[in-house]
Write a protein that holds these residues in place. Sequence first.
Motif, PDB file in Angstrom:
ATOM      1  N   ILE A  60       9.911  -2.474  -3.407  1.00 17.99           N
ATOM      2  CA  ILE A  60       9.431  -1.096  -3.388  1.00 17.99           C
ATOM      3  C   ILE A  60       8.116  -0.996  -2.617  1.00 17.99           C
ATOM      4  O   ILE A  60       7.917  -0.072  -1.827  1.00 17.99           O
ATOM      5  N   TYR A  61       7.231  -1.989  -2.780  1.00 14.23           N
ATOM      6  CA  TYR A  61       5.926  -1.901  -2.118  1.00 14.23           C
ATOM      7  C   TYR A  61       6.047  -2.152  -0.607  1.00 14.23           C
ATOM      8  O   TYR A  61       5.704  -1.294   0.202  1.00 14.23           O
ATOM      9  N   TYR A  62       6.549  -3.329  -0.227  1.00 18.04           N
ATOM     10  CA  TYR A  62       6.625  -3.625   1.205  1.00 18.04           C
ATOM     11  C   TYR A  62       7.799  -2.913   1.874  1.00 18.04           C
ATOM     12  O   TYR A  62       7.744  -2.591   3.055  1.00 18.04           O
ATOM     13  N   GLY A 122       6.703   0.439   2.882  1.00 17.00           N
ATOM     14  CA  GLY A 122       5.816   0.359   4.042  1.00 17.00           C
ATOM     15  C   GLY A 122       6.580   0.388   5.350  1.00 17.00           C
ATOM     16  O   GLY A 122       6.083   0.866   6.365  1.00 17.00           O
ATOM     17  N   PHE A 148       3.308   6.639  -1.855  1.00 17.53           N
ATOM     18  CA  PHE A 148       3.785   5.260  -1.685  1.00 17.53           C
ATOM     19  C   PHE A 148       2.743   4.353  -1.027  1.00 17.53           C
ATOM     20  O   PHE A 148       2.843   3.140  -1.120  1.00 17.53           O
ATOM     21  N   ARG A 149       1.758   4.923  -0.358  1.00 24.73           N
ATOM     22  CA  ARG A 149       0.767   4.056   0.266  1.00 24.73           C
ATOM     23  C   ARG A 149      -0.179   3.450  -0.778  1.00 24.73           C
ATOM     24  O   ARG A 149      -0.860   2.482  -0.518  1.00 24.73           O
ATOM     25  N   GLU A 150      -0.201   4.058  -1.979  1.00 21.73           N
ATOM     26  CA  GLU A 150      -1.094   3.554  -3.021  1.00 21.73           C
ATOM     27  C   GLU A 150      -0.420   2.453  -3.828  1.00 21.73           C
ATOM     28  O   GLU A 150       0.666   2.649  -4.366  1.00 21.73           O
ATOM     29  N   PRO A 151      -1.090   1.294  -3.948  1.00 19.05           N
ATOM     30  CA  PRO A 151      -0.496   0.213  -4.755  1.00 19.05           C
ATOM     31  C   PRO A 151      -0.214   0.650  -6.196  1.00 19.05           C
ATOM     32  O   PRO A 151       0.807   0.274  -6.771  1.00 19.05           O
ATOM     33  N   CYS A 168       3.212   2.479  -6.453  1.00 21.13           N
ATOM     34  CA  CYS A 168       4.362   1.571  -6.339  1.00 21.13           C
ATOM     35  C   CYS A 168       4.486   0.715  -7.602  1.00 21.13           C
ATOM     36  O   CYS A 168       5.593   0.450  -8.078  1.00 21.13           O
ATOM     37  N   SER A 199      -0.504  -7.837  -9.783  1.00 17.69           N
ATOM     38  CA  SER A 199      -1.629  -8.360  -9.008  1.00 17.69           C
ATOM     39  C   SER A 199      -1.169  -8.848  -7.629  1.00 17.69           C
ATOM     40  O   SER A 199      -1.985  -8.971  -6.721  1.00 17.69           O
ATOM     41  N   THR A 221      -2.029  -6.384  -4.854  1.00 14.68           N
ATOM     42  CA  THR A 221      -3.470  -6.114  -4.758  1.00 14.68           C
ATOM     43  C   THR A 221      -4.057  -5.322  -5.929  1.00 14.68           C
ATOM     44  O   THR A 221      -5.214  -4.926  -5.872  1.00 14.68           O
ATOM     45  N   MET A 258      -5.896  -4.855  -9.357  1.00 14.28           N
ATOM     46  CA  MET A 258      -6.811  -5.733 -10.081  1.00 14.28           C
ATOM     47  C   MET A 258      -6.673  -5.542 -11.589  1.00 14.28           C
ATOM     48  O   MET A 258      -7.567  -5.052 -12.262  1.00 14.28           O
ATOM     49  N   ARG A 275      -6.613 -13.664  -0.634  1.00 14.07           N
ATOM     50  CA  ARG A 275      -7.421 -13.994  -1.804  1.00 14.07           C
ATOM     51  C   ARG A 275      -7.887 -15.449  -1.752  1.00 14.07           C
ATOM     52  O   ARG A 275      -7.199 -16.317  -1.250  1.00 14.07           O
ATOM     53  N   ARG A 307      -8.945  -5.122  -0.632  1.00 16.98           N
ATOM     54  CA  ARG A 307      -7.641  -5.482  -1.222  1.00 16.98           C
ATOM     55  C   ARG A 307      -7.376  -6.948  -0.897  1.00 16.98           C
ATOM     56  O   ARG A 307      -7.454  -7.336   0.274  1.00 16.98           O
ATOM     57  N   VAL A 308      -7.053  -7.734  -1.907  1.00 16.55           N
ATOM     58  CA  VAL A 308      -6.798  -9.153  -1.642  1.00 16.55           C
ATOM     59  C   VAL A 308      -5.325  -9.482  -1.843  1.00 16.55           C
ATOM     60  O   VAL A 308      -4.708  -9.074  -2.811  1.00 16.55           O
ATOM     61  N   SER A 320       1.723  -0.994   8.155  1.00 15.52           N
ATOM     62  CA  SER A 320       2.224   0.236   7.550  1.00 15.52           C
ATOM     63  C   SER A 320       1.114   1.269   7.356  1.00 15.52           C
ATOM     64  O   SER A 320       1.390   2.417   7.036  1.00 15.52           O
ATOM     65  N   ARG A 333      -1.462   1.019   5.163  1.00 11.01           N
ATOM     66  CA  ARG A 333      -2.064   1.057   3.829  1.00 11.01           C
ATOM     67  C   ARG A 333      -3.524   0.623   3.873  1.00 11.01           C
ATOM     68  O   ARG A 333      -4.316   1.013   3.032  1.00 11.01           O
TER      69      ARG A 333
END
Lengths: 238, 257
Positions: free
Chosen positions: A71-73, A76, A91-94, A97, A171, A174, A176, B139, B157-158, B171, B173
């Motif tokens: 879903i994330y990559y 993208g 969708f651009r926000e981690p 997703c 994680s 990205t 945290m 990271r 972002r790591v 993409s 981001r």
Amino acid sequence: MLAFLADHLGAFANGALITLQYTAASCLFGAILAVPIALMRLSRRAEAFWPATAYVFFFRGTPLLAQIFLIYYGSGQFRQGLESLGLWSLFREPWFCAVLTLSLNTGAYSSEIVRGALLAVPHGEVEAAMALGLSPLQRLRLVVLPRALAAAWPAYTNEIVYQIQATSLVSIITVMDITGVARVIASRNFAFYEAFATAAAFYLAIVYLVILVAKRIEKRLHAHLDEVESVGKRIGGP
Amino acid sequence: MRAAAYLLLASLLLVAPAAAQQLPDPLKIATEGAYPPFNYLDDQGKVQGFEIDLARAMCDEMKVTCEFVVQDWDGLIPGLLSQKYDAIIASLYITDERRQRIAFSDKYYQVPARFVVPKSSDLKITPEGMKGAVVGTQRATSFERFLRDRFPGIDLRVYATMDEAYLDLKSGRIDALMGDVVAASEGFLKKPDGAGFEFRGPEYTGSTWFGYGAGVGVRKEDAYIAKAFSGAIAKLRANGVYKKLSTKWFGFDVYGG
């Protein structure tokens, strides 16, 4: 260890907040999904049964890690398409997703819990409701769902606990959360043991709290059963 | 009799240290396998890259057989410390921070770090100009440390691997990423995905963050293994094998000043 905690407790607390938010949001959306999906799975109509079954099959049959990556990559790579739908800003926000994947994943598992509970509602009670002249929707709302949800609750508690731990996978995109914080701190200070021991302690504390709250809710849901039990004891007692 | 005893003692003194210095055979070397063109996995899942070729040449020089172990980047040093393998060859920079926990051979290559941005971006590469910009990197790298210390205003972002950071730069981001100039150029900019992106700002080499080049990492008590690698590097530099490998992979000498 104490000096380590003094230095990094704030960062871990921030991570714990993220873990809690992601768990709460995904469990909420997952629960909202679970009931209609379970009803669709029990439906005799093919157009309801098949989409729901395919959804559950996919999300239970593939690893959560793969789903998060997908879903994330994956999103993208379809930026243009998502932009034309106005969805790219989400969708651009981690976080989006992550919550989306976690919700869809727990939704699939929860729907199976609900489906099992719906099947476990005694047929006699449904017949009684029919005899009282309740419409199908009334039967569902007043008899079947309350009974099923009370039965599903202990298994669902388990799902929430699992979900708390499942959030640790975010994680990798990205975010945290507790695990993300532990990874960064571990590598910066070479304090691998301390960082992951602290992370484990935070997860334990959260799981313990959730189980505590869930037990209280369970007691309330089964309050009528306790009553019956104590009456039974009184009758059967000396 | 006495002479024989002395002879025995002398021979023990000569042999004992040599025995303690015996390199493990096979020597297990950990690499990341996700940092092209330095180390990566090919379609068959085999490790390839400049560092792999160089490691093989060093092992030949040291007359040991080497086995490669693929290990995620941020688990490389923990795995070494818990005896899972004997050495790390994975573009691990020799920094003072890392030296407190592990020992290093001499460096075997050194390249500067730089930001990569979309060509269309108007980002200024200064701590003020990048305030609020979303910047990605791997990271537990020197790049992460550098960005945290020198660009505190960015949204950092790591990622677990550099490849994932490339994907998110592509993409859109993230607004920029930081990496070493060779890996970013060979692994991203020169590929179809990298069209439309460019280096921007100065090259960074500050030894506080980027150390003294990439070296072979070993446990502190195994300093003799690092020493053997240092000897092998010096020999390969002298006999032209290093230059041949570097030219094969990069077209120039990546050893650095």
